[in-house]
Motif scaffolding. Structure first.
Motif, PDB file in Angstrom:
ATOM      1  N   PRO A 177       0.280  -4.955  -0.097  1.00  0.00           N
ATOM      2  CA  PRO A 177       1.702  -5.539   0.094  1.00  0.00           C
ATOM      3  C   PRO A 177       1.572  -7.182  -0.437  1.00  0.00           C
ATOM      4  O   PRO A 177       0.651  -7.863  -0.040  1.00  0.00           O
ATOM      5  N   GLY A 178       2.332  -7.229  -1.255  1.00  0.00           N
ATOM      6  CA  GLY A 178       2.331  -9.004  -1.677  1.00  0.00           C
ATOM      7  C   GLY A 178       3.390  -9.685  -0.743  1.00  0.00           C
ATOM      8  O   GLY A 178       4.372  -9.056  -0.318  1.00  0.00           O
ATOM      9  N   VAL A 179       3.183 -11.205  -0.404  1.00  0.00           N
ATOM     10  CA  VAL A 179       3.899 -11.545   0.579  1.00  0.00           C
ATOM     11  C   VAL A 179       4.459 -12.997  -0.169  1.00  0.00           C
ATOM     12  O   VAL A 179       3.697 -13.672  -0.618  1.00  0.00           O
ATOM     13  N   CYS A 180       5.902 -13.188  -0.082  1.00  0.00           N
ATOM     14  CA  CYS A 180       6.395 -14.187  -0.324  1.00  0.00           C
ATOM     15  C   CYS A 180       7.210 -15.023   0.430  1.00  0.00           C
ATOM     16  O   CYS A 180       7.646 -14.257   1.560  1.00  0.00           O
ATOM     17  N   LEU A 181       7.502 -16.355   0.601  1.00  0.00           N
ATOM     18  CA  LEU A 181       8.132 -16.933   1.589  1.00  0.00           C
ATOM     19  C   LEU A 181       8.951 -18.006   0.869  1.00  0.00           C
ATOM     20  O   LEU A 181       8.639 -18.915   0.147  1.00  0.00           O
ATOM     21  N   ALA A 182      10.301 -18.111   1.630  1.00  0.00           N
ATOM     22  CA  ALA A 182      10.873 -19.009   0.947  1.00  0.00           C
ATOM     23  C   ALA A 182      11.924 -19.550   1.913  1.00  0.00           C
ATOM     24  O   ALA A 182      12.106 -18.887   3.132  1.00  0.00           O
ATOM     25  N   THR A 183      12.658 -20.592   1.852  1.00  0.00           N
ATOM     26  CA  THR A 183      13.409 -21.221   2.713  1.00  0.00           C
ATOM     27  C   THR A 183      14.757 -20.645   2.664  1.00  0.00           C
ATOM     28  O   THR A 183      14.883 -19.793   1.942  1.00  0.00           O
ATOM     29  N   PRO A 202       5.241  -2.509  -3.302  1.00  0.00           N
ATOM     30  CA  PRO A 202       5.272  -2.924  -1.672  1.00  0.00           C
ATOM     31  C   PRO A 202       5.284  -4.433  -1.557  1.00  0.00           C
ATOM     32  O   PRO A 202       4.386  -5.169  -2.109  1.00  0.00           O
ATOM     33  N   MET A 203       6.304  -5.054  -0.961  1.00  0.00           N
ATOM     34  CA  MET A 203       6.342  -6.403  -0.750  1.00  0.00           C
ATOM     35  C   MET A 203       6.924  -6.902   0.517  1.00  0.00           C
ATOM     36  O   MET A 203       7.874  -6.114   0.856  1.00  0.00           O
ATOM     37  N   VAL A 204       6.773  -7.874   1.028  1.00  0.00           N
ATOM     38  CA  VAL A 204       7.218  -8.561   2.138  1.00  0.00           C
ATOM     39  C   VAL A 204       7.867  -9.733   1.817  1.00  0.00           C
ATOM     40  O   VAL A 204       7.118 -10.747   1.510  1.00  0.00           O
ATOM     41  N   ALA A 205       9.084  -9.873   1.846  1.00  0.00           N
ATOM     42  CA  ALA A 205       9.744 -11.390   1.602  1.00  0.00           C
ATOM     43  C   ALA A 205      10.052 -11.870   2.973  1.00  0.00           C
ATOM     44  O   ALA A 205      10.916 -11.176   3.510  1.00  0.00           O
ATOM     45  N   ILE A 206       9.570 -12.966   3.177  1.00  0.00           N
ATOM     46  CA  ILE A 206      10.119 -13.784   4.384  1.00  0.00           C
ATOM     47  C   ILE A 206      10.945 -15.080   4.033  1.00  0.00           C
ATOM     48  O   ILE A 206      10.531 -15.558   3.136  1.00  0.00           O
ATOM     49  N   THR A 207      12.028 -15.031   4.890  1.00  0.00           N
ATOM     50  CA  THR A 207      13.009 -16.095   4.466  1.00  0.00           C
ATOM     51  C   THR A 207      13.238 -16.945   5.730  1.00  0.00           C
ATOM     52  O   THR A 207      13.404 -16.262   6.916  1.00  0.00           O
ATOM     53  N   GLU A 242       6.661  -3.419  11.430  1.00  0.00           N
ATOM     54  CA  GLU A 242       7.788  -2.385  10.791  1.00  0.00           C
ATOM     55  C   GLU A 242       7.867  -2.610   9.307  1.00  0.00           C
ATOM     56  O   GLU A 242       7.748  -1.728   8.513  1.00  0.00           O
ATOM     57  N   ALA A 243       8.227  -3.892   9.084  1.00  0.00           N
ATOM     58  CA  ALA A 243       8.340  -4.210   7.696  1.00  0.00           C
ATOM     59  C   ALA A 243       7.088  -3.977   6.988  1.00  0.00           C
ATOM     60  O   ALA A 243       7.315  -3.388   5.757  1.00  0.00           O
ATOM     61  N   PHE A 244       5.880  -4.021   7.315  1.00  0.00           N
ATOM     62  CA  PHE A 244       4.744  -3.691   6.553  1.00  0.00           C
ATOM     63  C   PHE A 244       4.576  -2.330   6.344  1.00  0.00           C
ATOM     64  O   PHE A 244       4.366  -1.804   5.077  1.00  0.00           O
ATOM     65  N   GLY A 247       5.248   5.604   2.102  1.00  0.00           N
ATOM     66  CA  GLY A 247       6.378   6.688   1.597  1.00  0.00           C
ATOM     67  C   GLY A 247       6.482   5.965  -0.088  1.00  0.00           C
ATOM     68  O   GLY A 247       5.459   5.636  -0.630  1.00  0.00           O
ATOM     69  N   ARG A 248       7.617   5.825  -0.631  1.00  0.00           N
ATOM     70  CA  ARG A 248       7.851   5.107  -1.879  1.00  0.00           C
ATOM     71  C   ARG A 248       7.831   3.714  -1.553  1.00  0.00           C
ATOM     72  O   ARG A 248       8.885   3.049  -0.786  1.00  0.00           O
ATOM     73  N   PRO A 249       6.887   3.055  -2.054  1.00  0.00           N
ATOM     74  CA  PRO A 249       6.750   1.421  -1.525  1.00  0.00           C
ATOM     75  C   PRO A 249       8.133   0.623  -2.258  1.00  0.00           C
ATOM     76  O   PRO A 249       8.604   1.316  -2.899  1.00  0.00           O
ATOM     77  N   GLY A 250       8.202  -0.293  -1.508  1.00  0.00           N
ATOM     78  CA  GLY A 250       9.208  -1.200  -2.034  1.00  0.00           C
ATOM     79  C   GLY A 250       9.314  -2.466  -1.143  1.00  0.00           C
ATOM     80  O   GLY A 250       8.700  -2.607  -0.213  1.00  0.00           O
ATOM     81  N   PRO A 251      10.066  -3.188  -1.527  1.00  0.00           N
ATOM     82  CA  PRO A 251      10.402  -4.578  -0.741  1.00  0.00           C
ATOM     83  C   PRO A 251      11.142  -4.555   0.474  1.00  0.00           C
ATOM     84  O   PRO A 251      11.908  -3.772   0.539  1.00  0.00           O
TER      85      PRO A 251
END
Ligand code: TPP
Lengths: 551, 165
Positions: free
Chosen positions: A65-71, A92-97, A141-143, A149-153
């Motif tokens: 999974p790729g991870v990105c982070l933003a305000t 597969p991606m986890v975006a954290i805001t 859970e997010a990861f 399954g079918r990967p996704g963000p």
């Protein structure tokens, strides 16, 4: 006691995360403060969209999974295009805001945006964390959701008081999601039925997509194809699932599919659709798509069955698991006449091979030839550059052709290449770009320079928004409305950013320029001044059957 | 075609938006949707009535099942089930018409739950046909306002739509 930010860092480490792509701001300060002491690599992009694409490129190259982070607010909304891009291509991606403090939510506070609301339709799932004690469970859970399954963000929105709030770190224990249970093995009865249909087929074609790559099933796809002697047509996302030099490889099908590929699909009596979603760019006019064929569809996502095209047998499960089971069941009697027919089409309707003039196809073929035998990854932007790359690059490994298929996001390729280069520091990374697309995230050259990522960008510079111009030429009577570009000097741009720039105007200069780029330890912009009005051929006009190509 | 789904969902914030958003995004037509928590406070049940062609209805089930917060989706259209809707109808009523209205309400086994100087509020539960019928019967008096809950449904007999079926 740890802060929410520190707990997040712990959770990320537990998930095996090594790198985050991001951009700070007020609402994520507690998280950035926690990152300061951690040994996670944080790559500071120059735009949050690029952080999302870089995380996406990282994920597509590695399968992790790729991870990105933003305000909060604008930082979060800048991620949106990147999240949607990942969603459309099952990445597969986890975006954290960051989010404004819980007490301010709903008050139109400074930099408040309802990012869970905004991303509802473009995430696999999302969370607004209301209590710091929930953080470990939610991250886990997010990861899990993003990668199974079918990967996704998956997006996690963390209010500032939650990331600043203190509590004991507690392991959340096992995941308990009763509404989410991806199924891996295919139903044996259906697999047997599929094997029977395959045994009866005279003219089988495999139509393989990104699902094959996602599930790591390339090896089994090859085995299947060789066992039943079925040629393999791939989607844009499926490029690399079978080596491009394999005798059964048919290349991309659909709107810009080769004539022989589309003819094969049109005339097959069995279509084995594997890890695909019958995208409209693939099917053209749905009623005419593989209309003489029985269709077997294998996919991890049951909602894909019958969504666009009716199927005869659908097998829900992980592609790899299903293929392993299916191969055990196979008996077949390939018909040599079918092979011969396809070989004849291939000879009769080859893709453009000419290497005269500085033509974009020739540039790609040169680059492709030069990279064979090395470890390389290719990303693309969107437009003609992307389609030429799909047609002419010989990709021999999965996860080495990385392109925005579903959303078709201009500005994707370059930041994605940055993510790929971070993931694969020892490999050569090339972004095949258009002059329009590269300008959508050109600021990321600074990121590449800062982090010493020697990404190469091959700009196929036609001073047009080429693909749109092509449509205007073919379908709008050559009325080139707003598609002619006045460009900066890309060589000087590169130099100004501290990168290298090389201009190429003649075919003879292509190889030396590519050699120079490959040898360089800096990012390089290669500015190929190509024939201006070259078209991507063949093309299926919109709404037509894929057997009715122009060109 | 018209289908009735009984859907169990996690009682998480935003779950209604997720379900409703799915319908609007994919262009499915919701005929009625009713939602409330069940005897288990962690779980809500939605009864969703959808109008569409067979292929669309198949997609509805599959897309609903895809949502992480959706625990169970059951199409109960073709199974024996009881369905009910509650309606409140505010109807013009004065001393001259009140008796007639009461008679009609009686026939439909409804109730008059409020009486004002010029109005009455009628409450009726029943299946769709009955609700439509009383609406038509009261129309001549002048309906001022009408509120329907949307359908709720449950299978007959021992069959259930529970978490672990
Ligand atoms: C963000 C975004 N905006 C608009 C489009 C529509 N679009 C598709 S291809 C294209 C032209 C691309 O031009 P360029 O990058 O120069 O590449 P070329 O087609 O010339 O290779 C455009 C504008 C898009 N795909 N993405």
């Amino acid at each position: 006691m740890l802060t929410g930010g520190q707990i997040l860092v712990e959770c990320l480490k537990n998930e095996g995360v090594e790198v985050i792509f991001g951009y700070p701001g007020g609402a994520v300060l507690p998280i950035y403060d926690a990152l300061y002491d951690s040994d996670l690599l944080h790559v500071l992009t120059r735009h949050e969209q690029a952080a999302a694409h870089a995380a996406d490129g990282y994920a597509r190259a590695t399968g992790r999974p790729g991870v990105c982070l933003a305000t909060s607010g604008p930082g979060a909304t800048n991620l949106v295009t990147g999240i949607a891009t990942a969603a459309m291509d099952s990445v597969p991606m986890v975006a954290i805001t960051g989010q404004v403090p819980t007490t301010m939510i709903g008050k139109d506070a400074f930099q408040e945006a309802d990012i869970t609301g905004i991303t509802l339709p473009i995430t696999k799932h999302n969370y607004l964390v209301r209590d710091v004690n929930d953080l470990p469970r939610i991250v886990k859970e997010a990861f899990y959701i993003a990668t199974t399954g079918r990967p996704g963000p998956v997006l996690i929105d963390i209010p500032r008081d939650v990331s600043a709030g203190k509590t004991e770190y507690r392991d959340p224990g096992p995941i308990g999601l009763r509404g989410y249970m991806p199924r891996l093995a295919g139903e044996p009865a259906k697999i047997a039925a599929a094997a029977k249909l395959i045994a009866q087929a005279k003219r089988p074609v495999i139509y393989a997509g990104g699902g094959v790559i996602n599930s790591g099933a390339s090896e089994y796809l090859k085995k299947l194809a060789e066992t039943i002697m079925a040629p393999v047509a791939v989607t844009l996302m499926g490029i690399g699932c079978l080596p491009g030099d394999h005798p059964l490889f048919l290349g991309m099908l659909g709107m810009h599919g080769a004539r022989y590929t589309n003819y094969a699909v049109n005339e097959c009596d069995l279509l084995l659709a594997i890890g695909v979603r019958f995208d409209d760019r693939v099917t053209g006019k749905v009623e005419s798509f593989a209309s003489h064929a029985k269709v077997i569809h294998i996919d991890i996502d049951p909602a894909e069955f019958g969504k666009n095209v009716p199927v005869d047998i659908s097998i829900a499960g992980d592609v790899r698991t299903v293929l392993v089971d299916l191969i055990k069941n196979l008996t077949c009697n390939p018909d040599p006449a079918w092979q011969e027919k396809i070989a004849r089409w291939k000879k009769e309707y080859p893709l453009d091979h000419s290497r005269e003039g500085l033509r974009p196809q020739a540039v790609i073929r040169e680059l492709s030839d030069m990279l064979q035998g090395r470890r390389y990854r290719v990303t693309t932007e969107v437009g003609q550059n992307q389609m030429w790359a799909a047609q002419h690059f010989c990709i021999t490994r999965p996860r080495s052709f990385i392109s925005s298929g579903g959303l078709g996001t201009m500005g994707y390729g370059f930041p994605a290449a940055i993510g790929v280069q971070v993931a694969c520091p020892d490999e050569l990374v090339f972004d095949i770009a258009g002059d329009g697309s590269i300008q959508m995230n050109i600021q990321e050259l600074t990121t590449a320079v800062n982090y010493r990522l020697p990404v190469n960008v091959a700009i196929l510079n036609n001073s047009y928004l080429g693909m749109v111009r092509q449509w205007q030429e073919l379908f709008y009577n050559r009325r080139y409305s707003q598609t002619e570009l006045v460009n900066p000097d890309f060589v000087k741009v590169a130099e100004a950013f501290g990168a290298e720039g090389i201009r190429v105007e003649k075919i003879a200069e292509v190889r030396p320029a590519l050699e120079q780029a490959i040898a360089s330890s800096r990012p390089v912009f290669l500015d190929f001044i190509v024939e201006r009005e070259e078209n991507v051929m063949p093309i299926v006009p919109p709404g037509e059957a894929i057997s009715r190509m122009l060109g | 075609m018209r289908s009735t789904y009984s859907v169990l969902v996690e009682n998480n914030p935003g779950v209604l938006a997720r379900v409703a958003g799915l319908f609007s995004r994919r262009g499915y037509n919701i005929d009625s949707l009713s939602v409330s928590r069940t005897d288990d406070p962690g779980i809500s049940r939605m009864t969703i009535v959808v109008e569409g062609e067979k292929a669309v209805l198949e997609q509805v089930t599959k897309q609903l099942r895809k949502l992480v917060d959706v625990i169970r989706v059951h199409d109960i259209t073709d199974e024996p089930h009881v369905d009910r809707e509650l309606v409140l109808i505010k109807v013009n009523a004065d001393s001259g018409t009140r008796g007639d209205i009461m008679q009609i309400v009686e026939i439909f086994r409804g109730r008059i739950v409020d009486v004002g100087e010029y109005t009455s509020i009628v409450e009726v539960t029943g299946d769709e046909g009955k609700i439509n019928a009383i609406e038509n019967a009261l129309k001549p008096f002048g309906i001022m306002e009408l509120v329907r809950t949307g359908k709720v449904a449950m299978q007959r007999g021992i069959r259930t739509v529970l978490v672990e079926d």
